[in-house]
Scaffold this active site. Structure first.
Site, PDB file in Angstrom:
ATOM      1  N   GLU A   1       0.883  -1.204   0.015  1.00 29.66           N
ATOM      2  CA  GLU A   1       0.018  -0.131   0.178  1.00 29.66           C
ATOM      3  C   GLU A   1       0.931   1.231  -0.095  1.00 29.66           C
ATOM      4  O   GLU A   1       2.032   1.419   0.871  1.00 29.66           O
ATOM      5  CB  GLU A   1      -0.895   0.030   1.218  1.00 29.66           C
TER       6      GLU A   1
ATOM      7  N   ARG B   1       5.416 -12.776   9.589  1.00 31.84           N
ATOM      8  CA  ARG B   1       6.105 -11.475   9.455  1.00 31.84           C
ATOM      9  C   ARG B   1       7.338 -11.506  10.129  1.00 31.84           C
ATOM     10  O   ARG B   1       7.873 -12.327  10.995  1.00 31.84           O
ATOM     11  CB  ARG B   1       5.261 -10.201  10.111  1.00 31.84           C
TER      12      ARG B   1
ATOM     13  N   LYS C   1       4.328   0.487   9.368  1.00 33.03           N
ATOM     14  CA  LYS C   1       4.426   1.922   8.602  1.00 33.03           C
ATOM     15  C   LYS C   1       3.998   2.931   9.487  1.00 33.03           C
ATOM     16  O   LYS C   1       4.185   3.982   9.485  1.00 33.03           O
ATOM     17  CB  LYS C   1       3.787   1.686   7.500  1.00 33.03           C
TER      18      LYS C   1
HETATM   19  P1  ATP Z   1       2.756  -2.506   7.949  1.00 29.69           P
HETATM   20  O1  ATP Z   1       2.188  -3.289   9.030  1.00 29.69           O
HETATM   21  O2  ATP Z   1       4.285  -2.095   8.187  1.00 29.69           O
HETATM   22  O3  ATP Z   1       2.050  -0.978   7.994  1.00 29.69           O
HETATM   23  P2  ATP Z   1       1.434  -3.659   5.810  1.00 29.69           P
HETATM   24  O4  ATP Z   1       1.258  -5.052   5.816  1.00 29.69           O
HETATM   25  O5  ATP Z   1       0.362  -2.855   6.050  1.00 29.69           O
HETATM   26  O6  ATP Z   1       2.742  -3.069   6.471  1.00 29.69           O
HETATM   27  P3  ATP Z   1       1.539  -3.517   2.908  1.00 29.69           P
HETATM   28  O7  ATP Z   1       2.065  -2.195   2.185  1.00 29.69           O
HETATM   29  O8  ATP Z   1       0.297  -3.765   3.010  1.00 29.69           O
HETATM   30  O9  ATP Z   1       2.096  -3.118   4.559  1.00 29.69           O
HETATM   31  O10 ATP Z   1       2.589  -4.710   2.789  1.00 29.69           O
HETATM   32  C1  ATP Z   1       2.837  -5.244   1.462  1.00 29.69           C
HETATM   33  C2  ATP Z   1       3.089  -6.497   1.546  1.00 29.69           C
HETATM   34  O11 ATP Z   1       4.359  -6.860   2.575  1.00 29.69           O
HETATM   35  C3  ATP Z   1       2.144  -7.421   2.198  1.00 29.69           C
HETATM   36  O12 ATP Z   1       2.039  -8.717   1.577  1.00 29.69           O
HETATM   37  C4  ATP Z   1       2.693  -7.720   3.587  1.00 29.69           C
HETATM   38  O13 ATP Z   1       2.207  -8.859   3.904  1.00 29.69           O
HETATM   39  C5  ATP Z   1       4.300  -7.913   3.509  1.00 29.69           C
HETATM   40  N1  ATP Z   1       4.795  -7.625   4.669  1.00 29.69           N
HETATM   41  C6  ATP Z   1       4.484  -6.244   5.438  1.00 29.69           C
HETATM   42  N2  ATP Z   1       5.125  -6.207   6.532  1.00 29.69           N
HETATM   43  C7  ATP Z   1       5.766  -7.240   6.608  1.00 29.69           C
HETATM   44  C8  ATP Z   1       6.734  -7.758   7.659  1.00 29.69           C
HETATM   45  N3  ATP Z   1       7.158  -7.343   8.655  1.00 29.69           N
HETATM   46  N4  ATP Z   1       7.328  -9.192   7.248  1.00 29.69           N
HETATM   47  C9  ATP Z   1       6.980  -9.873   6.193  1.00 29.69           C
HETATM   48  N5  ATP Z   1       6.051  -9.183   5.071  1.00 29.69           N
HETATM   49  C10 ATP Z   1       5.694  -7.984   5.387  1.00 29.69           C
HETATM   50 MG    MG Z   2      -1.448  -3.687   4.531  1.00 27.72          MG
END
Ligand code: ATP
Ligand code: MG
Length: 561
Positions: free
Chosen positions: A37, A263, A273
């Site tokens: 995102e 994760r 984020k």
């Molecule tokens: P955050 O919790 O940091 O805001 P998010 O999952 O909302 O992260 P996205 O931009 O939706 O952020 O993430 C894009 C991809 O990266 C998703 O498929 C998510 O599952 C993966 N991802 C995000 N954080 C991690 C992590 N700590 N370890 C592994 N994969 C991750």
């Molecule tokens: Mg997300």
């Protein structure tokens, strides 16, 4: 820069894919996607997902799409879209022509929603957000059906189209999937799939005032793109039934398989984020790419290499259970990489002047110093030596214990590549602080050994005072003082910010060859650690270096235990 290898260690996801291929599923094709995102910069957790998704595509000669999951216009920005692409590329991955945006599918998604209504599987609900929450029930209590649940198809179609045309204010109505208010899975109790939001989207402008929810948009975007394996993190495990329900209820191009993995969490780091944005916004760090941030751009600026991050992601592997990875393992990965590639250099961070009294005034010698002890092909450089030098303040002690093998009154040390010197006198200022050492050198020890066979225990680094270049050096330490700042009870993660995470040294003296250090170039400063010329602020003649990592390996020690 080397490119990622097309063979990763095996893991449970690869096993699933291997079985699918054996069974002839998807015609043996593998299509994955990385779906960020664009509401922040990518962090090291994303790197794990990028390495996994792009790595699988490489491995199985498939492809990996970069898809921006841009369904929430309030938090998304073009600047983030750009930084994300830069970071994925920098990590060494290539999406080719396969860059997509969920917003490209808004019309299709809308039509899918209309189709759900037609099939009696979605309805417009006028409850307030609070009422929806209250009606949903809890894990132990069943939900209660909305009074709007049994609206006629025609009424639903009419209301949904008027939602689209902007007739209603934000939050006044939503479109919900009609599934099961008694389901044990809260995600299945008539989840909201569209909401009204009069907000300008960074790509579609003001064309839309209704936006699909993540769960609705994600599975359908996957399907539209022909994704075969939709890999996401564990928190989406409970959403999988909804993912499958939506694709089963509609006529879609294909039904990708959602697979969840753990994760990445790192010690002494926060990874969401939202929290990272808070650090930036409140000025705890200088920006998203502050070298203390766990963002990819922060690591890049700090001097990490893509290779080291990929090696780290490979080391931690892919598992089904959440865990906290020791940040020392990441540091080990960069140290291992830079040890191979970084040229060596002499730099004095906290200079103390040394005058070699018996060295002729005005004389300059040049010593040949190898750029890398293990890689003669990297050649040598000339290091000038003269009567006045700087050494590290720490390398002198006035009252030194026996085990201190560096400089002290009357003691002898080796100057790296040069001569043995003996300290004759320490000169102090009015406050009693040592400001200069008077030393003598032994001309017979040129090159670092004595013809009479006498030994010295210590070798210290130095620079010639009149040849050295003044530099700024930034020492970074962990941003947090506790292992898991986000999980401390009854506390805000910001309470654990390390007040000493940054030390700026403005009066360092570095060997002349570093004057022209290219932005981003990495060096090992002998005895001190790995440093990289700052991408943004380093200038020819006035270099600025960031400490990437010290030489001390705490990870190897952990493993020995
Ligand atoms: P955050 O919790 O940091 O805001 P998010 O999952 O909302 O992260 P996205 O931009 O939706 O952020 O993430 C894009 C991809 O990266 C998703 O498929 C998510 O599952 C993966 N991802 C995000 N954080 C991690 C992590 N700590 N370890 C592994 N994969 C991750
Ligand atoms: Mg997300």
């Amino acid at each position: 820069m080397s490119t990622p290898e097309a063979t990763q260690p095996s893991n449970f996801i690869r096993h699933i894919i291997d079985e699918d291929r054996l069974a002839g599923k998807n015609g043996g094709r593998v299509v994955t996607r990385f779906p960020p995102e664009p509401n922040g910069f990518l962090h090291i957790g994303h790197a794990k997902s990028i390495c996994l998704n792009f790595g699988l595509a490489l491995d199985y000669q498939g492809r990996c799409h970069l898809r921006f999951d841009d369904t929430n216009p309030c938090k998304e920005e073009v600047a983030y879209v750009e930084s994300i692409q830069e970071d994925v590329r920098w990590l060494g991955f290539d999406w080719g022509i396969h860059r997509y945006y969920a917003s490209d599918y808004f019309e299709q998604l809308y039509n899918f929603a209309v189709e759900l209504i037609r099939r009696g599987k979605a309805y417009v609900c006028d409850l307030t957000p609070e009422e929806i929450r209250a009606y949903r029930g809890t894990l132990t209590e069943p939900g209660k059906g909305s009074p709007f649940r049994n609206r006629s198809m025609d009424e639903n179609l009419d209301l949904f189209s008027r939602m689209r045309s902007g007739e209603f204010p934000d939050g006044s109505r939503v479109l919900r999937a009609k599934i099961d208010m008694d389901s044990g899975n809260l995600n299945m109790r008539d989840p909201v799939i569209y909401r009204i939001l009069h907000a300008t989207h960074h790509r579609t402008g003001d064309v839309w005032c209704i936006y699909p929810m993540y769960d609705f948009a994600h599975c359908l975007s996957d399907s539209i793109e022909g994704i075969t394996h939709s890999i996401c993190t564990l928190e989406f495990e409970d959403h999988r039934p909804l993912y499958d329900w939506i694709l089963d209820e509609l006529e879609v191009p294909c039904h990708p398989q959602q697979i969840e993995f753990a994760r990445l969490n790192l010690t002494y780091t926060v990874m969401s984020k939202r929290k990272l944005l808070e650090l930036v916004r409140d000025g705890h760090v200088a920006g998203w790419n502050d070298p203390r941030m766990p963002t990819i751009s922060g690591f890049r600026r700090r001097g990490y290499t893509p290779e080291s991050i990929r090696a780290f992601c490979e080391r931690i592997g892919v598992a089904k259970r959440d865990s906290l990875v020791d940040v020392a393992l990441l540091e080990f990965s960069i140290r291992e990489d830079l040890n191979e590639r970084a040229p060596r250099a002499l730099a004095v961070l906290q200079p103390l002047k040394v005058v070699i009294e018996n060295y002729p005034e005005g004389q300059v010698e040049e010593f040949d110093a190898p750029n890398h002890p293990g890689r003669p092909e990297l050649g040598n450089r000339k290091v000038p030596f003269s009567r006045e030098l700087y050494i590290e303040r720490d390398d002198f002690m006035e009252e030194a214990p026996k085990k201190f093998f560096r400089l002290a009154p009357g003691r002898e040390v080796r100057l790296r590549f040069a001569y043995f010197i003996t300290c004759r006198e320490a000169i102090k200022d009015a406050n009693g602080e040592v400001v200069e050492l008077r030393c003598a050198y032994d001309p017979e020890t040129r090159g670092g050994s004595a013809p009479d066979g006498r030994k010295v225990k210590g070798t210290i680094h130095w620079v010639s005072a009149s040849h050295a270049v003044k530099a700024e050096v930034r020492l970074y330490d962990r941003l947090f003082t506790v292992e898991n700042p986000a999980s401390e009870k009854d506390a805000n993660f910001k309470d654990f910010i390390n007040p000493e995470s940054l030390t700026v040294l403005t009066a360092c003296q570095v060997e002349p060859s570093l004057a022209q250090a290219a932005p981003g170039a990495s060096y090992q400063f002998e005895r001190l650690g790995y440093f990289c010329a700052d991408h943004e602020e380093s200038r020819p003649g006035r270099p600025v270096f960031n400490r990437t990592v010290t030489l001390r390996d705490t990870w190897a020690k952990v493993q020995e235990k």
